[in-house]
Design an enzyme around this catalytic site. Structure first.
Site, PDB file in Angstrom:
ATOM      1  N   ARG A 208       0.867  -1.178   0.000  1.00  0.00           N
ATOM      2  CA  ARG A 208       0.000   0.000   0.000  1.00  0.00           C
ATOM      3  C   ARG A 208       0.902   1.226   0.000  1.00  0.00           C
ATOM      4  O   ARG A 208       2.010   1.204   0.543  1.00  0.00           O
ATOM      5  CB  ARG A 208      -0.929   0.017   1.228  1.00  0.00           C
ATOM      6  CG  ARG A 208      -2.029  -1.040   1.193  1.00  0.00           C
ATOM      7  CD  ARG A 208      -3.058  -0.748   0.115  1.00  0.00           C
ATOM      8  NE  ARG A 208      -4.168  -1.700   0.129  1.00  0.00           N
ATOM      9  CZ  ARG A 208      -4.224  -2.793  -0.615  1.00  0.00           C
ATOM     10  NH1 ARG A 208      -3.201  -3.090  -1.406  1.00  0.00           N
ATOM     11  NH2 ARG A 208      -5.280  -3.585  -0.565  1.00  0.00           N
ATOM     12  N   GLU A 237      -2.144   8.446  -4.359  1.00  0.00           N
ATOM     13  CA  GLU A 237      -2.700   8.035  -5.660  1.00  0.00           C
ATOM     14  C   GLU A 237      -4.028   8.744  -5.891  1.00  0.00           C
ATOM     15  O   GLU A 237      -4.809   8.912  -4.955  1.00  0.00           O
ATOM     16  CB  GLU A 237      -2.953   6.517  -5.679  1.00  0.00           C
ATOM     17  CG  GLU A 237      -1.724   5.664  -5.671  1.00  0.00           C
ATOM     18  CD  GLU A 237      -2.072   4.168  -5.691  1.00  0.00           C
ATOM     19  OE1 GLU A 237      -3.238   3.826  -5.999  1.00  0.00           O
ATOM     20  OE2 GLU A 237      -1.195   3.357  -5.385  1.00  0.00           O
ATOM     21  N   HIS A 254      -0.313   0.852  -9.819  1.00  0.00           N
ATOM     22  CA  HIS A 254      -1.038  -0.005  -8.873  1.00  0.00           C
ATOM     23  C   HIS A 254      -1.710  -1.170  -9.600  1.00  0.00           C
ATOM     24  O   HIS A 254      -2.914  -1.413  -9.458  1.00  0.00           O
ATOM     25  CB  HIS A 254      -2.079   0.814  -8.097  1.00  0.00           C
ATOM     26  CG  HIS A 254      -2.460   0.199  -6.778  1.00  0.00           C
ATOM     27  ND1 HIS A 254      -2.885   0.941  -5.717  1.00  0.00           N
ATOM     28  CD2 HIS A 254      -2.475  -1.095  -6.358  1.00  0.00           C
ATOM     29  CE1 HIS A 254      -3.168   0.144  -4.698  1.00  0.00           C
ATOM     30  NE2 HIS A 254      -2.916  -1.095  -5.073  1.00  0.00           N
TER      31      HIS A 254
END
Length: 341
Positions: A208, A237, A254
């Site tokens: 993460r 993000e 991602h």
């Protein structure tokens, strides 16, 4: 009953259409107004399932085609009697092969052999275990760190985070993002950690974004405490750091867990969870995934992983168009895993 499904979740379209009222929406359109009269959500990480979204709604189940719960307010859901499901382990193989491809690129770039490497794995859940399996097949020595599991008495030989930093040539993070408590993971990768790195390791964050302090990572890179870094999960993000992007060996939007195989597993698990919960008999999802068996080992396995998924392509696309982070993620091409072992 009524289902709302994120339209970017593959393999689900048409499965419930003959037995339920179904709406397929962009994640940005899944809001308080659109969910208020729905019974079930099938979502991704881009939908924050919290009081702002769910208060006063008819939602009974949230099924997330993801491996983690970070976007779901579990306390609120428990209080409101909303059941939750996530597709744990769905993307483990995909992420592990992403890591293998990144390691293969790094070793090839630096004239190294996988047999020379010690890989430190931080987080020993579904993904960490699969990374360990592939790393060992590539001939690497493996160190693992997972303090919560160690405290529970899990039968495995763990080492400290300091030992991971001190002994590893590659360090790859696979923890959830937790903000509080004894084992909080926010900014595990920060100044103190990087100062202990002895081998100028390759740092990989496919966990993460907040697990890594990106400014500390840049400083460590500038000080040559670390050699290179790979970033799939970013702070802030989709508004990612352009400096991190420029300096990364590998930079991707991602998508480490975005193999077609992993997406299919996530969708299938969500379909089954919804069917069990509501007593439904949905259609079977369609797919065209073929077996791609690989029996290689050592450096040959590393090269096979890079040949199967050339991680440089995704890196070049993101570096060329960082403002298209969400577009690249939402419109990701079909990538297949190897069946290894």
């Amino acid at each position: 009953m009524k289902l709302i499904i994120d339209r970017h979740i593959p393999f689900v379209k048409g499965v419930f259409d003959n037995i339920c009222q179904v709406e397929y929406l962009q994640s940005a359109d899944i809001d308080r107004n659109t969910v208020k009269d729905a019974d079930c959500l099938i979502v991704r990480t881009r939908t924050l399932c919290n009081e702002a979204l769910l208060k006063g709604s008819n939602i009974k189940l949230i099924a997330s085609a993801t491996a983690g719960y970070e976007h779901v307010d579990l306390d609120f859901c428990r209080r409101e009697g909303i059941a939750t499901f996530v597709a744990r382990g769905c993307n483990a193989s995909s992420v592990a092969q992403y890591v293998g491809s990144a390691v293969a690129l790094w070793t090839a770039t630096n004239g190294l052999s996988t047999h020379d490497l010690t890989i430190g794995i931080v987080g020993y859940g579904y993904v960490g275990k699969e990374v360990e399996r592939i790393a060992e097949l590539m001939g690497c020595r493996v160190l693992t760190n997972d303090p919560p599991l160690a405290k529970q008495g899990y039968d495995h030989s763990f080492v400290s985070l300091s030992e991971i930093a001190n002994r590893s040539d590659v360090i790859t993070f696979h923890t959830p993002l937790t903000e509080e408590g004894e084992f909080a993971t926010r900014h595990l990768g920060a100044d103190d950690f990087f100062a202990q790195c002895s081998h100028r390791p390759l740092i990989i964050n496919a966990a993460r974004g907040g697990v890594m302090d990106e400014q500390s990572m840049l400083t460590a890179h500038r000080k040559q405490q670390i050699g290179d870094f790979v970033v799939d999960c970013w702070e802030n993000e989709p508004n990612i750091s352009h400096e991190v992007l420029r300096k990364a060996l590998v930079a991707t939007p991602h998508i480490a867990g975005y193999s077609a195989n992993g997406k299919y597993r996530a969708s299938q698990m969500c379909i089954e969870a919804v069917a069990r919960f509501f007593g439904l008999s949905p259609a079977q999802p369609r797919h065209d995934i073929q077996r791609n068996v690989c029996t290689a080992s050592g450096n040959d396995l590393a090269l096979a992983l890079l040949a199967n998924y050339d991680i440089r392509t995704d890196t070049e696309q993101l570096k060329a168009s960082p403002d298209k982070f969400e577009y690249l993620r939402n419109n990701y091409y079909t990538r297949y895993e190897l069946e290894i072992g």
